[in-house]
Write a protein that holds these residues in place. Structure first.
Motif, PDB file in Angstrom:
ATOM      1  N   PRO A  44       0.814  -1.216   0.000  1.00 42.32           N
ATOM      2  CA  PRO A  44       0.000   0.000   0.000  1.00 42.32           C
ATOM      3  C   PRO A  44       0.849   1.268   0.000  1.00 42.32           C
ATOM      4  O   PRO A  44       2.014   1.260   0.419  1.00 42.32           O
TER       5      PRO A  44
ATOM      6  N   ILE B  82      -6.133   9.843  -4.179  1.00 43.87           N
ATOM      7  CA  ILE B  82      -7.038   8.686  -4.133  1.00 43.87           C
ATOM      8  C   ILE B  82      -7.266   8.139  -5.537  1.00 43.87           C
ATOM      9  O   ILE B  82      -7.214   6.918  -5.768  1.00 43.87           O
TER      10      ILE B  82
ATOM     11  N   PHE C 179     -13.534  11.277   2.432  1.00 41.40           N
ATOM     12  CA  PHE C 179     -12.873  10.069   1.938  1.00 41.40           C
ATOM     13  C   PHE C 179     -13.031   8.936   2.948  1.00 41.40           C
ATOM     14  O   PHE C 179     -13.004   9.152   4.155  1.00 41.40           O
ATOM     15  N   ASN C 180     -13.168   7.728   2.421  1.00 41.33           N
ATOM     16  CA  ASN C 180     -13.420   6.567   3.269  1.00 41.33           C
ATOM     17  C   ASN C 180     -12.162   5.768   3.593  1.00 41.33           C
ATOM     18  O   ASN C 180     -12.238   4.783   4.336  1.00 41.33           O
ATOM     19  N   CYS C 181     -11.031   6.177   3.068  1.00 46.15           N
ATOM     20  CA  CYS C 181      -9.792   5.456   3.371  1.00 46.15           C
ATOM     21  C   CYS C 181      -9.271   5.867   4.741  1.00 46.15           C
ATOM     22  O   CYS C 181      -9.732   6.857   5.329  1.00 46.15           O
ATOM     23  N   PRO C 182      -8.303   5.145   5.289  1.00 45.89           N
ATOM     24  CA  PRO C 182      -7.704   5.546   6.568  1.00 45.89           C
ATOM     25  C   PRO C 182      -7.030   6.918   6.467  1.00 45.89           C
ATOM     26  O   PRO C 182      -6.292   7.191   5.515  1.00 45.89           O
TER      27      PRO C 182
ATOM     28  N   ASP D 145      -7.457   8.181  11.855  1.00 43.64           N
ATOM     29  CA  ASP D 145      -7.460   6.776  12.278  1.00 43.64           C
ATOM     30  C   ASP D 145      -6.133   6.390  12.900  1.00 43.64           C
ATOM     31  O   ASP D 145      -6.086   5.533  13.794  1.00 43.64           O
TER      32      ASP D 145
ATOM     33  N   ARG E  37     -11.532  13.635   6.418  1.00 42.88           N
ATOM     34  CA  ARG E  37     -12.277  12.490   6.947  1.00 42.88           C
ATOM     35  C   ARG E  37     -13.700  12.444   6.400  1.00 42.88           C
ATOM     36  O   ARG E  37     -14.228  11.370   6.053  1.00 42.88           O
TER      37      ARG E  37
ATOM     38  N   ASP F 225      -3.671   4.508  -0.679  1.00 45.80           N
ATOM     39  CA  ASP F 225      -4.452   3.670   0.233  1.00 45.80           C
ATOM     40  C   ASP F 225      -4.695   4.356   1.574  1.00 45.80           C
ATOM     41  O   ASP F 225      -5.670   4.041   2.257  1.00 45.80           O
ATOM     42  N   PHE F 226      -3.799   5.244   1.984  1.00 42.96           N
ATOM     43  CA  PHE F 226      -3.946   6.079   3.181  1.00 42.96           C
ATOM     44  C   PHE F 226      -3.715   7.529   2.750  1.00 42.96           C
ATOM     45  O   PHE F 226      -2.966   7.784   1.796  1.00 42.96           O
TER      46      PHE F 226
END
Length: 326
Positions: free
Chosen positions: A190, A240, A266-269, A310, A263, A245-246
Motif C-alpha cells: 500500500p 485517491i 474520503f473513506n480510506c484511513p 485513524d 475524513r 491507500d492512506f
C-alpha cells in the motif's frame, strides 16, 4: 429553582467510571506510528536531537534498542527516515540497494517480523541541496524527480517495506509510484500518501533530525500554502484517484479542521502527522514546568482522533502508551 426546566448533562460526568463508559473517542497503542532516524556510516552511535528531547538518531547497530522498546510497548508500526553518509545532487542514497533506510528495513523485518515497517519515500535527506527532487535550471523538476521516486519506492519494497509513504509532494507522485511498484511485482504494497502537506514552520526540528534543510530557497512551490483549505481536497482527491491507500495530513494540530474535512470526504484511513515542531513546543514547556506534559500530550492526541484521524504518526508514541497504561 424547582420550576426551572433544563438539561442535566452533568449526570454523565459524575464519576470516572461513568465518564469512561460514555467516552466517545479513545486512544490505544495500535493508533500510533513511531518515527525513527537511522544514521549511515556510524557504529555505536546514539545522539539526542537537541530540538527534540528524548528523540535520537541511531546507527544501524543500535537501532534495535529503539525497536525492542517499541515492540514491548505494543506500538505496531515504525516509519524510517535515513541520514546518509554522503549526499549528491540526485539523492543517490535514497534509492541505492544498500541505502540506510533499505538496510534499516531489512534489519527490522528480519528481527521484528510482525512490526509494520513504513518507508518514508523522499529525496530531501539525500540531496546536497536539500530539496525533494532534482534541480534543473534552479528549480525542482517535477517529472524528472518522479523517476527517482519510483526507483526509491521499488528499492524500499525490495528491502521488505510493508508500506511506502511518499512525502515529496510532486504532482503525480502517487500514480508514478503505484505504477512502478506494480510493474516490479509489488501490487500488494500500500501507499500511505502525504497527500495534504503544508509548507509549515512546524517542520523545523525535523530538519535538524534528518539533516534535510534546503540549502537555498524554500519548498513553497510544492508544499501547500497554510492559508488554503479547498486545495487540500484537490490534492487528496488526486491521490485517491491515483491509487493512494492512506491519506496523511501534515502537520496535525494547526490543521485539525483539514483532518475533519478530509475524513468527511474520503473513506480510506486518515493519518495525522503530529510533527516535530508540535512535539518540541510541548517538550520545551514541560521541561520549564509550565504545563502538565502527560495531560497536554494525551489531550492533543485525542483531539487528532476526534478530528477524524485513524492513525497518528507521533514522537510522543512511547510516552503516550506508557501513560495510557498508568
Amino acid at each position: 429553582m424547582s420550576e426551572l426546566q433544563f438539561d442535566r448533562h452533568r449526570r454523565l460526568r459524575q464519576n470516572s467510571t461513568i465518564r469512561n463508559m460514555v467516552r466517545e473517542t479513545s486512544l490505544s497503542p495500535s493508533d500510533f506510528i513511531y518515527p525513527i532516524f537511522v544514521v549511515e556510516g556510524e557504529s555505536n552511535f546514539k545522539k539526542e536531537i537537541p530540538s527534540m528531547p528524548n528523540v535520537f538518531q541511531y546507527s544501524l547497530d543500535r537501532v534495535h534498542e529503539e525497536l525492542d522498546e517499541i515492540t514491548t510497548l505494543g506500538i505496531p508500526s515504525v516509519m524510517f527516515f535515513g541520514v546518509p553518509k554522503n549526499k549528491d545532487a540526485v539523492g543517490t542514497g535514497a534509492y541505492h540497494e544498500h541505502g540506510i533506510v533499505q538496510e534499516a528495513i531489512r534489519l527490522a523485518k528480519k528481527n521484528y517480523p510482525d512490526l509494520v515497517v513504513i518507508a518514508d519515500t523522499c529525496m530531501c535527506e539525500y540531496t546536497d541541496h536539500g530539496h525533494c527532487g532534482i534541480i534543473i535550471d534552479g528549480d525542482v523538476d517535477n517529472d524528472e524527480s518522479l523517476v527517482l521516486l519510483q526507483q526509491t519506492a521499488v528499492s524500499q519494497a525490495q528491502a521488505g517495506a510493508d508500506v511506502i509513504a511518499p512525502s515529496n509532494m510532486m504532482d503525480g507522485f502517487v500514480i508514478a509510484i503505484r505504477h512502478a511498484l506494480d510493474e516490479a511485482g509489488y501490487k500488494h504494497i500500500p501507499i500511505m500518501s502525504y497527500a495534504v502537506k503544508y509548507a509549515s514552520a512546524f517542520f523545523g526540528p525535523f530538519r535538524d533530525a534528518a539533516e534535510s534543510a534546503p540549502q537555498f530557497g524554500d519548498r513553497k512551490t510544492y508544499q501547500m500554502d497554510p492559508a488554503n483549505r479547498r486545495e487540500a481536497f484537490r490534492e487528496a482527491t488526486s491521490d485517491i484517484e491515483e491509487g493512494a491507500d492512506f491519506l496523511i495530513v501534515k502537520p496535525a494540530l494547526p490543521y485539525l479542521d483539514i483532518i475533519r474535512d478530509v475524513r468527511n470526504r474520503f473513506n480510506c484511513p486518515i493519518v495525522a502527522y503530529n510533527v516535530s515542531g508540535e512535539y518540541a513546543m510541548v517538550k520545551a514547556a514541560a521541561l520549564n514546568g509550565w504545563i502538565d506534559e502527560k495531560r497536554v500530550v494525551l489531550e492533543s492526541l485525542i483531539g487528532m482522533k476526534r478530528a477524524g484521524s485513524d492513525l497518528i504518526i507521533t514522537y510522543h508514541a512511547k510516552d503516550a502508551v506508557k501513560w495510557l497504561h498508568d
